[in-house]
Design a protein around this motif. Structure first.
Motif, PDB file in Angstrom:
ATOM      1  N   THR A 166     108.811 -77.390  67.255  1.00 56.86           N
ATOM      2  CA  THR A 166     109.299 -77.519  65.877  1.00 56.86           C
ATOM      3  C   THR A 166     110.289 -76.410  65.547  1.00 56.86           C
ATOM      4  O   THR A 166     111.355 -76.645  64.937  1.00 56.86           O
ATOM      5  CB  THR A 166     108.129 -77.500  64.893  1.00 56.86           C
ATOM      6  OG1 THR A 166     107.231 -78.591  65.196  1.00 56.86           O
ATOM      7  CG2 THR A 166     108.615 -77.631  63.468  1.00 56.86           C
ATOM      8  N   GLU A 167     109.995 -75.203  65.938  1.00 53.17           N
ATOM      9  CA  GLU A 167     110.911 -74.085  65.704  1.00 53.17           C
ATOM     10  C   GLU A 167     112.185 -74.223  66.536  1.00 53.17           C
ATOM     11  O   GLU A 167     113.282 -73.857  66.083  1.00 53.17           O
ATOM     12  CB  GLU A 167     110.206 -72.758  66.019  1.00 53.17           C
ATOM     13  CG  GLU A 167     109.021 -72.454  65.123  1.00 53.17           C
ATOM     14  CD  GLU A 167     109.430 -72.348  63.661  1.00 53.17           C
ATOM     15  OE1 GLU A 167     110.585 -71.915  63.383  1.00 53.17           O
ATOM     16  OE2 GLU A 167     108.624 -72.693  62.782  1.00 53.17           O
ATOM     17  N   VAL A 168     112.016 -74.756  67.754  1.00 53.95           N
ATOM     18  CA  VAL A 168     113.202 -75.007  68.581  1.00 53.95           C
ATOM     19  C   VAL A 168     114.109 -76.048  67.908  1.00 53.95           C
ATOM     20  O   VAL A 168     115.338 -75.925  67.901  1.00 53.95           O
ATOM     21  CB  VAL A 168     112.801 -75.455  69.993  1.00 53.95           C
ATOM     22  CG1 VAL A 168     114.026 -75.937  70.779  1.00 53.95           C
ATOM     23  CG2 VAL A 168     112.114 -74.311  70.745  1.00 53.95           C
ATOM     24  N   ASP A 169     113.482 -77.084  67.318  1.00 50.38           N
ATOM     25  CA  ASP A 169     114.271 -78.074  66.573  1.00 50.38           C
ATOM     26  C   ASP A 169     115.036 -77.433  65.423  1.00 50.38           C
ATOM     27  O   ASP A 169     116.199 -77.797  65.145  1.00 50.38           O
ATOM     28  CB  ASP A 169     113.357 -79.172  66.041  1.00 50.38           C
ATOM     29  CG  ASP A 169     112.870 -80.097  67.147  1.00 50.38           C
ATOM     30  OD1 ASP A 169     113.549 -80.144  68.203  1.00 50.38           O
ATOM     31  OD2 ASP A 169     111.847 -80.768  66.964  1.00 50.38           O
ATOM     32  N   ARG A 170     114.394 -76.504  64.751  1.00 52.31           N
ATOM     33  CA  ARG A 170     115.088 -75.799  63.677  1.00 52.31           C
ATOM     34  C   ARG A 170     116.265 -74.987  64.217  1.00 52.31           C
ATOM     35  O   ARG A 170     117.325 -74.883  63.550  1.00 52.31           O
ATOM     36  CB  ARG A 170     114.102 -74.891  62.938  1.00 52.31           C
ATOM     37  CG  ARG A 170     113.049 -75.664  62.145  1.00 52.31           C
ATOM     38  CD  ARG A 170     112.048 -74.729  61.515  1.00 52.31           C
ATOM     39  NE  ARG A 170     111.060 -75.492  60.751  1.00 52.31           N
ATOM     40  CZ  ARG A 170     109.970 -74.939  60.202  1.00 52.31           C
ATOM     41  NH1 ARG A 170     109.751 -73.618  60.327  1.00 52.31           N
ATOM     42  NH2 ARG A 170     109.113 -75.687  59.543  1.00 52.31           N
ATOM     43  N   LEU A 171     116.097 -74.411  65.412  1.00 51.08           N
ATOM     44  CA  LEU A 171     117.198 -73.687  66.035  1.00 51.08           C
ATOM     45  C   LEU A 171     118.367 -74.637  66.339  1.00 51.08           C
ATOM     46  O   LEU A 171     119.532 -74.315  66.083  1.00 51.08           O
ATOM     47  CB  LEU A 171     116.726 -73.002  67.316  1.00 51.08           C
ATOM     48  CG  LEU A 171     117.807 -72.243  68.107  1.00 51.08           C
ATOM     49  CD1 LEU A 171     118.367 -71.092  67.273  1.00 51.08           C
ATOM     50  CD2 LEU A 171     117.220 -71.726  69.424  1.00 51.08           C
TER      51      LEU A 171
END
Length: 400
Positions: free
Chosen positions: A151-156
């Motif tokens: 999920t955080e990678v998607d935000r990146l």
């Protein structure tokens, strides 16, 4: 500023604008090209995280060579993951990735890096477990963390995409501004060219058309309060028209004089014709009277000869004393008749001489009049020669 310098300045501005626009496009493309590998790399982090979780789950139930292959693959994936994150954070030329200057991207990288450290530690725990129970426990932690990490990678990835979209929007704005500037430059340049070049040339063309047309209007004068090429052309045109007007005025004056001289020549020719005709009549009369005088002189001569013969006969008769009164009277009568004839002939000769003298005087007067006419002819011809020379000088100023 002359037109040449103005055109050069306009072309220089257009050239600088075009070079700047091209340089801006290259700069924008370079920035966008640098964002594309970063977006692709950040997007691959999500897939690689799922791959590690999938390999971790397989390792729980693998043994022997399969387990060894899975471990090598996981270590390889972890090494690649470390290089990708380092490239995104610091930039790597071999990966065509430049460090991002976007604050949201930097903040999201600061969030993803510690999560990756934790996720990588738990993956290594799966690799280090010796018992199936230990593997299952470590794998459960990895499976639980992978969703939050991804999920955080998607935000990146979204931060990179947003940064790229912002650059694209700025590029669109810059392009719109460039188009507006290009339009303004085009309008200003067109207006300047129209005012400084096209309108004066149109006025010159119209004036030349008036001068070269059927009317031949030589009163054309243009006004140009300028000292550039157009001003010099206008000044040259005004000088040309002024000189041509003066030449035409002088030519018209010469034409008027030639017309007057033609009338003079015509009148002189009429008078000369009359004088010649009168002279011819006078000479004819002189010839006729001379013939009559010649006949009278012959008659006078014959009468004088008759008188001389009769006188000689009278002398002979007186010498011989054989005077016969009747014959003497006859001789005297004949002598008297011859004397009368001689007197009449002499009178006619005198009249003929008087008429010949008068006719000769008239002929002399006619000859004097003819001479005066010829002198008028000569003077007029000399004047015409001078006018012809002047016209040649006027025409000689033009190349034909």
């Amino acid at each position: 500023m002359i037109i040449r310098n103005r055109l050069r300045a306009t072309l220089l501005v257009l050239f600088a604008f075009i070079v700047g626009l091209v340089a801006l496009n290259f700069y924008t493309f370079e920035k966008l090209e640098g964002d594309a590998p970063a977006i692709n790399a950040s997007g691959s982090l999500r897939m690689r995280a799922y791959q590690l979780a999938w390999l971790s789950a397989r390792l729980v139930y693998a043994d022997g060579e399969e387990a060894a292959d899975i471990r090598r693959s996981m270590r390889t994936r972890i090494g690649e993951y470390d290089r990708l994150l380092a490239g995104l954070a610091e930039g790597k030329s071999e990966m065509w990735i430049a460090p991002s200057s976007n604050e949201e991207v930097k903040a999201q990288l600061a969030v993803v890096n510690p999560l990756w450290e934790t996720y990588r530690t738990h993956v290594f725990d799966v690799l280090a477990a010796d018992t199936p129970e230990g593997k299952q426990a470590a794998n459960a932690i990895v499976a639980a963390e992978v969703v939050g990490y991804v999920t955080e990678v998607d935000r990146l990835v979204m931060a990179y995409d947003q940064a790229s979209q912002e650059k694209i929007a700025v590029s669109h704005k810059v392009g719109a501004v460039a188009i507006v500037l290009a339009f303004i430059i085009f309008v200003v340049s067109s207006y300047c060219i129209s005012i400084e070049v096209l309108r004066p040339l149109a006025a010159l063309t119209a004036s030349f058309r008036e001068v070269a047309g059927k009317e031949g209007d030589l009163t054309q004068q243009l006004r140009a309060d300028r000292y550039d090429e157009i001003g010099r052309i206008v000044h040259s045109f005004n000088s040309f028209v002024s000189d041509l007007r003066q030449i035409m005025q002088r030519a018209q004056a010469c034409s008027t004089e030639v017309s007057g001289l033609s009338d003079t020549l015509w009148q002189a020719s009429i008078e000369n014709s009359k004088a010649v005709e009168y002279n011819a009549v006078a000479i004819s009369n002189v010839a006729a009277r001379a013939n009559e005088q010649n006949e009278n002189i012959k008659t006078l001569t014959a009468s004088v000869n008759g008188i001389a013969a009769h006188i000689a006969e009278m002398q002979g008769s007186a010498h011989d004393n054989l005077v016969n009164l009747a014959a003497l009277n006859t001789v005297v009568e004949m002598t008297r008749a011859c004397a009368q004839v001689a007197a009449a002939a002499a009178e006619d000769v005198a009249k003929a001489s008087t008429e010949i003298t008068n006719l000769t005087e008239d002929s002399a007067a006619a000859i004097e009049q003819e001479t005066a006419s010829l002198e008028a002819f000569a003077a007029t011809a000399e004047h015409l020669k001078g006018l012809a020379t002047e016209l040649d000088e006027l025409v000689g100023r033009f190349k034909v």
